[in-house]
Design a protein around this motif. Structure first.
Motif, PDB file in Angstrom:
ATOM      1  N   THR A 175       0.815  -1.213   0.000  1.00 42.80           N
ATOM      2  CA  THR A 175       0.000   0.000   0.000  1.00 42.80           C
ATOM      3  C   THR A 175       0.844   1.255   0.000  1.00 42.80           C
ATOM      4  N   THR A 176       1.989   1.236   0.671  1.00 42.92           N
ATOM      5  CA  THR A 176       2.737   2.464   0.913  1.00 42.92           C
ATOM      6  C   THR A 176       4.033   2.608   0.123  1.00 42.92           C
ATOM      7  N   TRP A 177       4.524   1.510  -0.482  1.00 42.10           N
ATOM      8  CA  TRP A 177       5.839   1.574  -1.130  1.00 42.10           C
ATOM      9  C   TRP A 177       5.890   0.457  -2.165  1.00 42.10           C
ATOM     10  N   LEU A 178       5.272   0.707  -3.296  1.00 37.93           N
ATOM     11  CA  LEU A 178       5.066  -0.338  -4.298  1.00 37.93           C
ATOM     12  C   LEU A 178       6.378  -0.933  -4.787  1.00 37.93           C
ATOM     13  N   ALA A 179       7.396  -0.101  -4.996  1.00 35.64           N
ATOM     14  CA  ALA A 179       8.675  -0.609  -5.485  1.00 35.64           C
ATOM     15  C   ALA A 179       9.324  -1.529  -4.457  1.00 35.64           C
ATOM     16  N   GLN A 180       9.172  -1.208  -3.181  1.00 39.90           N
ATOM     17  CA  GLN A 180       9.704  -2.087  -2.142  1.00 39.90           C
ATOM     18  C   GLN A 180       8.933  -3.401  -2.102  1.00 39.90           C
ATOM     19  N   ALA A 181       7.617  -3.327  -2.265  1.00 37.20           N
ATOM     20  CA  ALA A 181       6.811  -4.550  -2.278  1.00 37.20           C
ATOM     21  C   ALA A 181       7.247  -5.480  -3.400  1.00 37.20           C
ATOM     22  N   GLU A 182       7.569  -4.918  -4.549  1.00 32.23           N
ATOM     23  CA  GLU A 182       8.015  -5.739  -5.682  1.00 32.23           C
ATOM     24  C   GLU A 182       9.327  -6.440  -5.357  1.00 32.23           C
ATOM     25  N   ARG A 183      10.234  -5.759  -4.652  1.00 35.13           N
ATOM     26  CA  ARG A 183      11.506  -6.378  -4.279  1.00 35.13           C
ATOM     27  C   ARG A 183      11.288  -7.506  -3.272  1.00 35.13           C
ATOM     28  N   VAL A 184      10.336  -7.308  -2.353  1.00 32.82           N
ATOM     29  CA  VAL A 184      10.041  -8.361  -1.377  1.00 32.82           C
ATOM     30  C   VAL A 184       9.473  -9.587  -2.084  1.00 32.82           C
ATOM     31  N   ARG A 185       8.553  -9.371  -3.018  1.00 31.64           N
ATOM     32  CA  ARG A 185       7.958 -10.505  -3.745  1.00 31.64           C
ATOM     33  C   ARG A 185       9.031 -11.263  -4.540  1.00 31.64           C
ATOM     34  N   THR A 186       9.947 -10.512  -5.153  1.00 31.88           N
ATOM     35  CA  THR A 186      11.042 -11.153  -5.883  1.00 31.88           C
ATOM     36  C   THR A 186      11.885 -12.008  -4.946  1.00 31.88           C
ATOM     37  N   ALA A 187      12.166 -11.492  -3.760  1.00 31.98           N
ATOM     38  CA  ALA A 187      12.943 -12.253  -2.780  1.00 31.98           C
ATOM     39  C   ALA A 187      12.189 -13.502  -2.338  1.00 31.98           C
ATOM     40  N   GLN A 188      10.883 -13.393  -2.157  1.00 30.23           N
ATOM     41  CA  GLN A 188      10.087 -14.567  -1.781  1.00 30.23           C
ATOM     42  C   GLN A 188      10.163 -15.648  -2.853  1.00 30.23           C
ATOM     43  N   ARG A 189      10.132 -15.225  -4.107  1.00 25.15           N
ATOM     44  CA  ARG A 189      10.171 -16.211  -5.197  1.00 25.15           C
ATOM     45  C   ARG A 189      11.492 -16.974  -5.216  1.00 25.15           C
ATOM     46  N   ARG A 190      12.566 -16.353  -4.761  1.00 31.25           N
ATOM     47  CA  ARG A 190      13.840 -17.080  -4.736  1.00 31.25           C
ATOM     48  C   ARG A 190      14.024 -17.837  -3.421  1.00 31.25           C
ATOM     49  N   GLY A 191      13.055 -17.752  -2.502  1.00 33.64           N
ATOM     50  CA  GLY A 191      13.104 -18.566  -1.300  1.00 33.64           C
ATOM     51  C   GLY A 191      13.262 -17.841   0.007  1.00 33.64           C
ATOM     52  N   ALA A 192      13.338 -16.506   0.005  1.00 32.23           N
ATOM     53  CA  ALA A 192      13.448 -15.765   1.257  1.00 32.23           C
ATOM     54  C   ALA A 192      12.184 -15.956   2.087  1.00 32.23           C
ATOM     55  N   ARG A 193      12.361 -16.063   3.395  1.00 26.44           N
ATOM     56  CA  ARG A 193      11.230 -16.183   4.307  1.00 26.44           C
ATOM     57  C   ARG A 193      10.732 -14.793   4.665  1.00 26.44           C
ATOM     58  N   LEU A 194       9.436 -14.685   4.954  1.00 25.34           N
ATOM     59  CA  LEU A 194       8.836 -13.383   5.255  1.00 25.34           C
ATOM     60  C   LEU A 194       8.065 -13.450   6.560  1.00 25.34           C
TER      61      LEU A 194
END
Length: 687
Positions: free
Chosen positions: A174-193
């Protein structure tokens, strides 16, 4: 003529790279620019840009009040820019620098970032000690409280290499779309959230672990997790020995600093943390296991942890927890990536002679007043009561106080009493209606702006871009920077503002970067700056803060639960929505169709106890005031919680969230208002 212009959206901190389609001088659409470091997507606010640039209610000429303050209609009279600036120069000079305060909207949630440094320069070069800035409720606890722990900002999460990402009190979707995209990319490579939030929204829905913390109890949660890491021997001892005071003798002589931290955290065993935060023991232990075993850890936090009555304690406890993981400054942890070198234009170095006069400095010497940033409460008190000295004039760039700041007993009285109040704005707002002079501002799509570093990765931080104006501003609207230079001229400050030559000022700003304005205008999408700052060495972590001990907040953080209040049994919190940013954009029909009215989400137990069903008209009551809205029932909300939308305003209806907040209840160190974790009651109403 049909053009597609590379640019970036400046409406919020995300600064999303985008493409503007312009035809015959009209903005037709905004689309993502996948070639840009932050250009994977744009939100609906950016897509609404064509409506914003052509909106019939935009301010288009300077306006002067002709009726007494307090009347619904100010009786605006159009005047020329020359007349407006002559009036401003005369009235501000009569008040003098000390009796004039300035105000600026947040650069994280508005486009004022384009002019932020120049506004500070005007304030400092003229000699005013006071600038109202939303920092205490916005970025202070993210960017400055960490300095009390490791002498630097929180840094940029290195999402590309993180094994675990912690989002604590922030929702980038909601507040930082570019950051959200980086988090999703990290999740796809296996990062835990891990997401810590009372509400399971945005990225929390895909998290490995959601911790539904009771609003305002974040310090207890952080201390409980510190206890689990230390109890299990899972802190990074090598990092602590090398980079912290953990094994130094405690200043009070009772063992080492780490011993004292362990003893303080031991007061927060799992059972107590569960009772206070509402998070069950299994999730608490799972969180501690992830923080112990899936390292390095990247941490992002924002207003959810900073808008609390004990915000400094909460963010200090979170910072200490993060330090125990050993991730600070490491690949995959939070880092300080090199950024384009720029000259300072804000002129903080000239504050020395006036710094002692900053309102609130005596009460909060470690907080924002140390930088000249004051609270609206302290400003209004100085206007109405003359304490510690009178303020007679106000110059505001944006800053819709009456909607974006909590209620104080002096707000409207202060705006009425000011001898002179000048405001720059896109639209008339509740606060602007108190102005003596209202100046029309250009939107970010209608003016040039510079961004040095895009804050989501190493490559993005090295990116330098001069955003072009893609269309002309409506009527006689000016950019805030042009207004600053014009006010500087009216106040006799031309020598401090490059003899009125804004282009010379821009050249000075860019000089250390090795890039000229001409080169940036030719490379509309921006470029990698050749001259970058150096990434600093990993800082030393100070677990025991003598500075905070002296200030009375405790050398180690603690949490004091609020007293129960039977009349107000639920906990009220708030958050941003995608359609709007603070009190902006509700004039735009395209956004209002998506979100036409203020709503509040109720946890199922709250809805059941109050006899409320989805769609009901409800009243939220606090000890400060009431809020009318409509109900939604959200099963993904912490028990006992009400989550409401803020930023709404209407002269005919009590829909202003901040009017329900007590402006006299705030964090003692920073002045951050308790906008979350507020005791409330819920009632059904007709209509």
């Amino acid at each position: 003529m049909h053009q597609i212009l590379p640019t970036y959206c400046a409406l919020c901190i995300s600064r999303c790279g985008c493409l503007a389609t312009v035809e015959n001088g009209r903005l037709l659409r905004i689309d993502p620019d996948p070639q840009h470091p932050t250009g994977k997507a744009v939100c609906i606010k950016a897509r609404a840009a064509p409506e914003l640039t052509m909106h019939p209610q935009r301010l288009t000429t300077p306006l002067r009040r002709t009726r007494p303050k307090g009347e619904a209609d100010p009786g605006w009279q159009p005047i020329s820019w020359d007349a407006a600036l002559a009036l401003a120069g005369e009235r501000l000079a009569a008040a003098g620098p000390q009796a004039t305060a300035f105000a600026v909207a947040t650069p994280s949630g508005t486009a004022i970032a384009d002019s932020f440094g120049w506004i500070h320069r005007l304030v400092h070069r003229w000699g005013s000690p006071n600038l109202v800035f939303a920092t205490e409720n916005c970025n202070w606890h993210r960017d400055f409280t960490p300095r009390l722990t490791w002498g630097a900002t929180l840094g940029t999460p290195d999402f590309d290499a993180a094994a675990t990402i912690v989002l604590w009190g922030c929702n980038p979707a909601t507040t930082w779309l570019a950051q959200a995209e980086r988090v999703r990319t990290a999740q796809r490579r296996g990062a835990r959230l891990i997401v810590v939030d009372p509400r399971q929204g945005g990225l929390a829905r895909s998290a490995d672990l959601w911790l539904p913390v009771r609003p305002g109890s974040d310090a207890a949660l952080a201390l409980g997790l510190v206890h689990l890491l230390l109890e299990n021997g899972a802190a990074d001892g090598e990092f602590l020995r090398r980079q912290s005071d953990a094994f130094d003798p405690a200043p009070d002589g009772a063992g080492t600093v780490l011993d004292r931290l362990a003893a303080a955290a031991a007061a927060w065993p799992v059972a107590r943390v569960e009772a206070v935060t509402g998070i069950d023991a299994a999730r608490l232990r799972q969180a501690a296991t992830l923080l112990a075993e899936a390292r390095p850890v990247s941490l992002a936090t924002w207003t959810g942890t900073g808008q609390q009555a004990q915000a400094t304690a909460a963010t200090r406890a979170i910072n200490i927890l993060y330090a125990l993981t050993g991730s600070l400054g490491q690949p995959g942890g939070n880092r300080w990536f090199p950024r384009p070198r720029l000259n300072d234009i804000a002129a903080f170095d000239t504050r020395t002679a006036i710094a002692a006069d900053t309102l609130g400095l005596a009460e909060r010497p470690l907080g924002p007043p140390a930088h000249g940033w004051i609270t609206s409460r302290d400003l209004f008190r100085a206007v109405v009561e003359g304490q510690p000295y009178p303020i007679r004039a106000l110059v505001a760039f944006g800053s819709n106080f009456l909607v974006s700041k909590p209620a104080t007993r002096h707000a409207e009285a202060a705006l009425a009493k000011l001898d002179f109040f000048v405001q720059t704005e896109l639209f008339e707002t509740p606060t602007a209606r108190w102005a003596d002079l209202l100046l029309p501002a250009a939107s970010c799509w209608e003016r040039e702006g510079l961004q040095a570093g895009f804050m989501v990765s190493a490559a993005a931080e090295a990116h330098l871009q001069l955003r072009p104006a893609v269309v002309a501003p409506p009527g006689e609207a000016w950019s805030d920077t042009r207004i600053v230079f014009a006010l500087a001229h009216a106040l006799g400050l031309d020598a401090d503002f490059f003899d009125g030559d804004a282009e010379a000022g821009l050249a000075h700003l860019l000089a250390p970067s090795g890039v000229t304005a001409a080169a940036l205008r030719a490379a509309r999408g921006g470029l990698h700056a050749p001259n970058l700052t150096a990434e600093p060495p990993v800082p030393r972590v100070t677990l025991w803060s003598e500075a905070l001990a002296t200030a009375g907040d405790g050398a180690l953080p603690d949490y004091v639960p609020p007293l129960p209040d039977a009349e107000f049994p639920y906990v009220l919190t708030c958050g941003k929505t995608v359609a709007y940013c603070h009190s902006q954009f509700r004039q735009l029909d395209g956004l209002r169709r998506r979100q036409p009215r203020p709503e509040a989400e109720l946890a199922p137990d709250v809805a059941a106890a109050c006899g409320v069903t989805a769609g009901d008209a409800i009243t939220l009551r606090t000890r400060q005031g009431t809020l009318h809205c409509h109900a939604r029932v959200n099963p993904q909300l912490a028990a006992g919680t009400v989550w409401a939308e803020y930023g709404w305003w209407d002269a005919q209806a009590p829909i202003n969230y901040n009017a329900c907040m007590d402006g006299e209840r705030f964090d003692a160190v920073s002045g951050s208002n308790a906008l979350r974790g507020v005791a409330c009651a819920v009632e059904r109403r007709s209509g």
